[in-house]
Design a protein around this motif. Structure first.
Motif, PDB file in Angstrom:
ATOM      1  N   MET A  62       0.857  -1.174   0.000  1.00 58.22           N
ATOM      2  CA  MET A  62       0.000   0.000   0.000  1.00 58.22           C
ATOM      3  C   MET A  62       0.900   1.232   0.000  1.00 58.22           C
ATOM      4  O   MET A  62       1.900   1.256   0.691  1.00 58.22           O
ATOM      5  CB  MET A  62      -0.859   0.022   1.261  1.00 58.22           C
ATOM      6  CG  MET A  62      -1.759   1.226   1.330  1.00 58.22           C
ATOM      7  SD  MET A  62      -2.387   1.527   3.013  1.00 58.22           S
ATOM      8  CE  MET A  62      -0.924   2.167   3.809  1.00 58.22           C
ATOM      9  N   ALA A  63       0.551   2.225  -0.796  1.00 59.88           N
ATOM     10  CA  ALA A  63       1.398   3.401  -0.844  1.00 59.88           C
ATOM     11  C   ALA A  63       0.742   4.578  -0.119  1.00 59.88           C
ATOM     12  O   ALA A  63      -0.476   4.740  -0.160  1.00 59.88           O
ATOM     13  CB  ALA A  63       1.673   3.780  -2.299  1.00 59.88           C
ATOM     14  N   HIS A  64       1.579   5.368   0.553  1.00 64.91           N
ATOM     15  CA  HIS A  64       1.110   6.628   1.134  1.00 64.91           C
ATOM     16  C   HIS A  64       1.317   7.703   0.072  1.00 64.91           C
ATOM     17  O   HIS A  64       2.447   7.985  -0.303  1.00 64.91           O
ATOM     18  CB  HIS A  64       1.888   6.973   2.398  1.00 64.91           C
ATOM     19  CG  HIS A  64       1.602   6.045   3.532  1.00 64.91           C
ATOM     20  ND1 HIS A  64       0.644   6.304   4.485  1.00 64.91           N
ATOM     21  CD2 HIS A  64       2.108   4.829   3.828  1.00 64.91           C
ATOM     22  CE1 HIS A  64       0.576   5.296   5.337  1.00 64.91           C
ATOM     23  NE2 HIS A  64       1.461   4.382   4.965  1.00 64.91           N
ATOM     24  N   VAL A  65       0.213   8.257  -0.407  1.00 61.98           N
ATOM     25  CA  VAL A  65       0.270   9.172  -1.550  1.00 61.98           C
ATOM     26  C   VAL A  65      -0.135  10.583  -1.120  1.00 61.98           C
ATOM     27  O   VAL A  65      -1.124  10.744  -0.402  1.00 61.98           O
ATOM     28  CB  VAL A  65      -0.696   8.707  -2.667  1.00 61.98           C
ATOM     29  CG1 VAL A  65      -0.523   9.561  -3.921  1.00 61.98           C
ATOM     30  CG2 VAL A  65      -0.490   7.240  -2.984  1.00 61.98           C
ATOM     31  N   LEU A  66       0.635  11.569  -1.556  1.00 62.73           N
ATOM     32  CA  LEU A  66       0.227  12.964  -1.362  1.00 62.73           C
ATOM     33  C   LEU A  66      -0.182  13.537  -2.716  1.00 62.73           C
ATOM     34  O   LEU A  66       0.612  13.559  -3.658  1.00 62.73           O
ATOM     35  CB  LEU A  66       1.369  13.804  -0.769  1.00 62.73           C
ATOM     36  CG  LEU A  66       1.044  15.302  -0.611  1.00 62.73           C
ATOM     37  CD1 LEU A  66      -0.084  15.528   0.389  1.00 62.73           C
ATOM     38  CD2 LEU A  66       2.288  16.088  -0.184  1.00 62.73           C
ATOM     39  N   VAL A  67      -1.428  13.980  -2.805  1.00 65.73           N
ATOM     40  CA  VAL A  67      -1.927  14.610  -4.022  1.00 65.73           C
ATOM     41  C   VAL A  67      -1.875  16.121  -3.820  1.00 65.73           C
ATOM     42  O   VAL A  67      -2.475  16.653  -2.883  1.00 65.73           O
ATOM     43  CB  VAL A  67      -3.377  14.158  -4.307  1.00 65.73           C
ATOM     44  CG1 VAL A  67      -3.977  14.966  -5.446  1.00 65.73           C
ATOM     45  CG2 VAL A  67      -3.419  12.660  -4.622  1.00 65.73           C
ATOM     46  N   VAL A  68      -1.112  16.803  -4.696  1.00 64.56           N
ATOM     47  CA  VAL A  68      -1.023  18.263  -4.625  1.00 64.56           C
ATOM     48  C   VAL A  68      -1.741  18.812  -5.856  1.00 64.56           C
ATOM     49  O   VAL A  68      -1.227  18.719  -6.979  1.00 64.56           O
ATOM     50  CB  VAL A  68       0.449  18.739  -4.612  1.00 64.56           C
ATOM     51  CG1 VAL A  68       0.515  20.230  -4.319  1.00 64.56           C
ATOM     52  CG2 VAL A  68       1.269  17.950  -3.604  1.00 64.56           C
ATOM     53  N   ARG A 116      -8.905  16.869  -8.038  1.00 68.99           N
ATOM     54  CA  ARG A 116      -8.448  16.370  -6.747  1.00 68.99           C
ATOM     55  C   ARG A 116      -9.364  15.272  -6.203  1.00 68.99           C
ATOM     56  O   ARG A 116      -8.898  14.207  -5.792  1.00 68.99           O
ATOM     57  CB  ARG A 116      -8.426  17.566  -5.793  1.00 68.99           C
ATOM     58  CG  ARG A 116      -7.761  17.308  -4.475  1.00 68.99           C
ATOM     59  CD  ARG A 116      -7.457  18.666  -3.866  1.00 68.99           C
ATOM     60  NE  ARG A 116      -7.507  18.641  -2.428  1.00 68.99           N
ATOM     61  CZ  ARG A 116      -7.310  19.729  -1.673  1.00 68.99           C
ATOM     62  NH1 ARG A 116      -7.092  20.900  -2.254  1.00 68.99           N
ATOM     63  NH2 ARG A 116      -7.346  19.647  -0.380  1.00 68.99           N
ATOM     64  N   SER A 117     -10.676  15.519  -6.233  1.00 71.92           N
ATOM     65  CA  SER A 117     -11.628  14.512  -5.744  1.00 71.92           C
ATOM     66  C   SER A 117     -11.531  13.227  -6.544  1.00 71.92           C
ATOM     67  O   SER A 117     -11.583  12.124  -5.986  1.00 71.92           O
ATOM     68  CB  SER A 117     -13.063  15.040  -5.827  1.00 71.92           C
ATOM     69  OG  SER A 117     -13.155  16.269  -5.202  1.00 71.92           O
ATOM     70  N   ALA A 118     -11.399  13.380  -7.861  1.00 67.06           N
ATOM     71  CA  ALA A 118     -11.323  12.192  -8.720  1.00 67.06           C
ATOM     72  C   ALA A 118     -10.077  11.375  -8.393  1.00 67.06           C
ATOM     73  O   ALA A 118     -10.124  10.141  -8.301  1.00 67.06           O
ATOM     74  CB  ALA A 118     -11.320  12.613 -10.194  1.00 67.06           C
ATOM     75  N   LEU A 119      -8.954  12.073  -8.205  1.00 62.71           N
ATOM     76  CA  LEU A 119      -7.697  11.375  -7.872  1.00 62.71           C
ATOM     77  C   LEU A 119      -7.802  10.664  -6.530  1.00 62.71           C
ATOM     78  O   LEU A 119      -7.392   9.508  -6.399  1.00 62.71           O
ATOM     79  CB  LEU A 119      -6.545  12.387  -7.812  1.00 62.71           C
ATOM     80  CG  LEU A 119      -5.910  12.802  -9.134  1.00 62.71           C
ATOM     81  CD1 LEU A 119      -4.886  13.899  -8.907  1.00 62.71           C
ATOM     82  CD2 LEU A 119      -5.247  11.590  -9.791  1.00 62.71           C
TER      83      LEU A 119
END
Ligand code: CA
Length: 244
Positions: free
Chosen positions: A11-17, A24-27
């Protein structure tokens, strides 16, 4: 199977900027569906704050942010972490993309991109990062040398100036993780996430292990040789005299 510096997490910890609320919501929805742990911010400065506090496996960075130019944001990110960064750009500009890859981006996506495309790029970047990370496969098993330090992840053995270091498992993991990133300031949260595999925890845990490790390396916090603590920022390991 050898367990080297750390256990590999799938599992990856992802930061979406991303400042566009719709994108953003879709990602977030897509990445959460794919069982990743996602945090998101809408500005570059918020992103810098996040990566200084939380250990991420990958950052997806929109180039069109309201506060900082994408290249500037990337440069500042690279100043504090070597986390893989995937650039998401609406600009189909080859020159800009090449420039950003040279400036430390790991990959890029031109908007609009499909979720499948994003998944494929993320998987590739994570595979590469894990292959070179402690505990990864392939290139991750070579002896790491920094100054007089030699760390062998396969044998879990470390030497300083030719003398064997008697390290606990955690001290070894910590030393190995830092030595793979010489000269890079690793935020405490990233150490917690990567070496201790905890999202949140007590800074004291790190301080205590660092002080034990220092003693074994024959140095002190007041007069460091390899291990340098930057108050409020993180820790870096570099050869005496600096990595340049
Ligand atoms: Ca944008």
């Amino acid at each position: 199977m050898t367990r080297a510096c750390r256990t590999v997490q799938r599992m990856a910890h992802v930061l979406v900027v991303e400042d566009d609320q719709f994108v953003r919501s879709a990602l977030i929805r897509h990445l959460t569906d794919a069982a990743h742990a996602v945090r998101s911010v809408g500005t570059a400065l918020a992103a810098l704050r996040e990566v200084a506090q939380v250990g991420f496996d990958v950052v997806i960075l929109d180039l069109g942010l309201p506060d900082l130019d994408g290249a500037e944001a990337l440069k500042m990110l690279r100043g504090i972490t070597d986390v893989p960064v995937i650039i998401a750009t609406a600009r189909d500009d080859e020159g800009e993309i090449v420039r950003l890859l040279n400036a430390g981006a790991d990959d890029y996506l031109v908007k609009p991109f499909s979720v499948d495309h994003l998944s494929a790029r993320m998987a590739a970047v994570l595979r590469r990062a894990r292959a070179t990370a402690p505990g990864g496969d392939g290139a991750g098993e070579e002896v790491v040398r920094v100054g007089g330090l030699a760390i062998d992840p396969l044998r879990r053995a470390a030497e300083l100036d030719g003398a064997r270091l008697d390290l606990t498992r955690r001290e070894f993991d910590l030393l190995c993780f830092l030595a793979r990133r010489p000269g890079v300031v690793v935020p405490r949260r990233e150490l917690l996430a990567q070496v201790w595999q905890q999202s949140y925890g007590d800074d004291q845990t790190i301080d205590v292990h660092l002080s034990w490790l220092r003693r074994k390396l024959g140095e002190t916090a007041a007069s460091p040789r390899y291990l340098h603590t930057l108050r409020g920022v993180g820790v870096k390991l570099e050869p005496p005299g600096g990595a340049g």
